[in-house]
Motif scaffolding. Structure first.
Motif, PDB file in Angstrom:
ATOM      1  N   HIS A  47      36.439  32.672  48.948  1.00 45.86           N
ATOM      2  CA  HIS A  47      35.674  33.886  49.198  1.00 45.86           C
ATOM      3  C   HIS A  47      34.320  33.861  48.492  1.00 45.86           C
ATOM      4  O   HIS A  47      33.643  34.879  48.424  1.00 45.86           O
ATOM      5  CB  HIS A  47      36.505  35.117  48.812  1.00 45.86           C
ATOM      6  CG  HIS A  47      37.715  35.268  49.675  1.00 45.86           C
ATOM      7  ND1 HIS A  47      38.929  34.695  49.339  1.00 45.86           N
ATOM      8  CD2 HIS A  47      37.906  35.883  50.860  1.00 45.86           C
ATOM      9  CE1 HIS A  47      39.810  34.963  50.292  1.00 45.86           C
ATOM     10  NE2 HIS A  47      39.219  35.669  51.219  1.00 45.86           N
ATOM     11  N   ILE A  90      34.301  32.968  39.265  1.00 45.30           N
ATOM     12  CA  ILE A  90      34.791  33.848  38.194  1.00 45.30           C
ATOM     13  C   ILE A  90      34.308  33.365  36.833  1.00 45.30           C
ATOM     14  O   ILE A  90      34.717  33.888  35.805  1.00 45.30           O
ATOM     15  CB  ILE A  90      36.329  33.967  38.212  1.00 45.30           C
ATOM     16  CG1 ILE A  90      36.989  32.589  38.053  1.00 45.30           C
ATOM     17  CG2 ILE A  90      36.799  34.649  39.486  1.00 45.30           C
ATOM     18  CD1 ILE A  90      38.502  32.664  37.891  1.00 45.30           C
ATOM     19  N   ASN A 139      44.470  33.527  40.303  1.00 44.39           N
ATOM     20  CA  ASN A 139      43.229  34.122  40.793  1.00 44.39           C
ATOM     21  C   ASN A 139      43.007  33.867  42.279  1.00 44.39           C
ATOM     22  O   ASN A 139      42.454  34.714  42.979  1.00 44.39           O
ATOM     23  CB  ASN A 139      42.049  33.611  39.978  1.00 44.39           C
ATOM     24  CG  ASN A 139      41.949  34.298  38.632  1.00 44.39           C
ATOM     25  OD1 ASN A 139      41.686  35.489  38.550  1.00 44.39           O
ATOM     26  ND2 ASN A 139      42.181  33.544  37.562  1.00 44.39           N
ATOM     27  N   SER A 140      43.449  32.714  42.786  1.00 44.89           N
ATOM     28  CA  SER A 140      43.268  32.470  44.217  1.00 44.89           C
ATOM     29  C   SER A 140      44.120  33.429  45.043  1.00 44.89           C
ATOM     30  O   SER A 140      43.687  33.911  46.098  1.00 44.89           O
ATOM     31  CB  SER A 140      43.599  31.016  44.571  1.00 44.89           C
ATOM     32  OG  SER A 140      44.949  30.705  44.277  1.00 44.89           O
ATOM     33  N   GLU A 147      42.478  36.931  44.614  1.00 41.23           N
ATOM     34  CA  GLU A 147      41.198  36.888  45.318  1.00 41.23           C
ATOM     35  C   GLU A 147      41.426  37.099  46.817  1.00 41.23           C
ATOM     36  O   GLU A 147      40.713  37.869  47.477  1.00 41.23           O
ATOM     37  CB  GLU A 147      40.531  35.538  45.062  1.00 41.23           C
ATOM     38  CG  GLU A 147      39.390  35.170  45.999  1.00 41.23           C
ATOM     39  CD  GLU A 147      39.233  33.663  46.140  1.00 41.23           C
ATOM     40  OE1 GLU A 147      38.859  33.222  47.239  1.00 41.23           O
ATOM     41  OE2 GLU A 147      39.485  32.933  45.166  1.00 41.23           O
ATOM     42  N   ASN A 179      39.330  40.120  39.898  1.00 40.64           N
ATOM     43  CA  ASN A 179      40.252  39.931  41.020  1.00 40.64           C
ATOM     44  C   ASN A 179      41.438  40.890  41.002  1.00 40.64           C
ATOM     45  O   ASN A 179      42.358  40.730  41.809  1.00 40.64           O
ATOM     46  CB  ASN A 179      40.784  38.491  41.029  1.00 40.64           C
ATOM     47  CG  ASN A 179      39.756  37.491  41.511  1.00 40.64           C
ATOM     48  OD1 ASN A 179      38.929  37.810  42.362  1.00 40.64           O
ATOM     49  ND2 ASN A 179      39.792  36.287  40.975  1.00 40.64           N
TER      50      ASN A 179
END
Length: 517
Positions: free
Chosen positions: A47, A51, A188-189, A192, A228
């Motif tokens: 995206h 970060i 985080n992925s 996100e 996120n």
């Protein structure tokens, strides 16, 4: 031709090492499969928002202090080669990093062969032989792998091959309109991805076997970042979304479309539950791709085979002269510090360069002479902990080292602490290792509601109770005697108050050195 060094990968770590080798005049070449530097960041994060923070305005004029808040710049002597000149966004766009890396490679003169996809690595009596997909062979005495974690980590869930993957799924939120979506992975992925779908998806579940760990609590920046975590509001405020703790037992495509998922909750009496979704996306992290290595030089892997196992010198534990740089070196401090990220591994790469110089080029670790007195040594330590960006970013991993032998004291900067413990700097009568570190239980308490038996902030007597980042000085004498001294934590990270920081440290150093008398 046989190079002294071949570096695999022209990402941030490969370029950082290339710049250092270029400046030192060493023989090397970088091999990169992509058409330019930083190929990974042309696709990730999906995206397109990084970060890694980019704090342009810090109030500091000192470039070393500014690097504490600059998580994307590589290290060089050129003040123009700073990422802060490429964006003012606190969380910048990935495209800006790609542009920066291209300029860094050009400005430093890094020798890179692009479009070279290495297919095989073998070992012979003279070193390593690398073969690319065009059949060309490349030879080197020492190989440094800086490819990062380039392969999607796919957990062994029956049916997961039918799910969409973070590295290839369609990111347009409109394609998820009014659908039920399962996101596998609580990093985080995963968040996100979930956050990007909040406005269009009907229901989003984020699932994984472990509870969420917040970076602001653990101080590990790879845990869930606040940028996120907006999705958590939609869960706790009952907006149809949810975070599920438990294991996915199986994923099955339904004939009529969508998925049937069998889920085992972690903390309920309901053992199994059948859940239905329109889309399932695996956001389960990345791993090291060791497939190019022949059995003659295949490195040992650890942490569920996700990373190559390394010595304190970033060398493979099983393949001599095979080194690693960049995010792969997080094996040494997995989920404890910052070696997985640019603002951490840029210093690790510099340490690797110094290790290579020491081992193969007749050099030694850079050191400055210090007067061997308690006041001079303590003053040097205080000056460094108040300024160093390396100790700040690589907390608990890199340390400054003061060695004292008779009338000679030497100050070594930014040495891997494990390398020191292994004897990398050689023997000394007195050794002081200076690190910045958090308290031992910092990741298990609420950092916004810390209560300690005694106030530790600016309190020299109770400095060992500090939970926040603070300096620690560990001492070892060659007869095995050890001691440790903590400097009191300080809200502004200024550890230079005479009666709180400087004088207690000088007394500690004096008592340690008194062992000779």
């Amino acid at each position: 031709m046989t190079y002294d060094y071949l570096i695999l990968g022209a990402g941030p770590a490969g370029l950082q090492l290339a710049a250092l080798l270029e400046r030192a005049g060493h023989d090397y070449l970088v091999l990169e499969r992509g058409a330019g530097p930083g190929t990974f960041f042309t696709r990730f994060p999906r995206h397109r928002k990084l970060i890694s923070i980019n704090k342009v305005y810090t109030g500091y004029a000192d470039p070393e202090m500014r690097l504490r808040m600059d998580w994307n710049s590589l290290l060089s002597d050129d003040p123009e080669l700073l990422f802060t000149r490429y964006s003012e966004r606190y969380f910048p766009a990935a495209e800006d990093l790609v542009r920066y890396l291209s300029d860094f490679a050009a400005a430093t003169g890094a020798k890179v062969r692009y479009g070279t996809d290495v297919a095989r690595v073998v070992r012979d009596a003279d070193g390593f032989v690398l073969s690319d997909h065009n059949g060309q062979a490349w030879r080197c005495r020492r190989l440094v792998v800086a490819t990062g974690v380039s392969q999607l980590n796919v957990p062994p869930i029956p049916g997961i091959e039918t799910a969409e993957r973070y590295d290839t799924f369609e990111t347009d939120p409109k394609s998820f309109t009014d659908q039920r979506v399962l996101v596998i992975g609580k990093g985080n992925s995963g968040f996100e991805t979930a956050d990007a779908l909040v406005e269009t998806a009907a229901v989003i579940h984020v699932a994984g076997p472990h509870s969420i760990r917040m970076a602001w609590q653990t101080h590990y920046v790879g845990h869930l970042r606040a940028v996120n975590n907006n999705f958590l509001d939609t869960y706790q405020l009952k907006s149809q979304n949810a975070v599920l703790d438990g294991t996915i037992e199986s994923i099955e495509r339904r004939p009529e479309g969508g998925y049937r998922v069998i889920f085992r909750y972690a903390r309920t009496v309901e053992a199994l539950r059948e859940l239905e979704y329109d889309r399932v996306i695996a956001c389960t992290g990345f791993r090291f791709d060791a497939s190019i290595f022949d059995e003659s030089c295949r490195p040992a892997l650890v942490i569920h085979d996700r990373f190559p196992e390394q010595t304190p010198a970033y060398e493979s534990t099983t393949v001599p002269d095979l080194y690693f740089a960049g995010t792969l070196t997080q094996q040494r401090d997995f989920k404890r510090s910052t070696s997985g990220f640019i603002h951490g591994f840029r210093y690790g790469v510099r340490a690797l360069h110094r290790i290579l110089t020491t081992r193969y080029h007749g050099g030694g670790w850079p050191a400055a002479a210090v007067e061997p007195s308690p006041d001079a040594i303590s003053d040097a330590i205080v000056a460094r902990v108040n300024r160093s960006s390396a100790l700040w970013q690589q907390f608990g991993v890199l340390g400054d080292v003061v060695t004292v032998n008779g009338d000679t004291a030497l100050y070594h900067e930014e040495v891997p602490t494990a390398y020191v413990a292994e004897g990398g700097l050689g023997a000394a009568r007195h050794t002081f290792v200076v690190t910045l570190e958090y308290g031992p239980d910092h990741d298990s308490v609420d950092p916004f509601d810390i209560t300690v038996p005694r106030p530790a902030e600016n309190d020299a007597a109770n400095a060992h109770d500090a939970s926040y980042l603070h300096p620690a000085v560990r001492y070892r004498r060659d007869d095995g005697h050890t001691a440790i001294h903590h400097l009191a934590e300080n809200l502004e990270n200024h550890w230079d108050l005479p009666t709180v920081h400087q004088q207690p440290l000088a007394i500690f150093v004096k008592e340690c050195l008194a062992g000779d008398g």
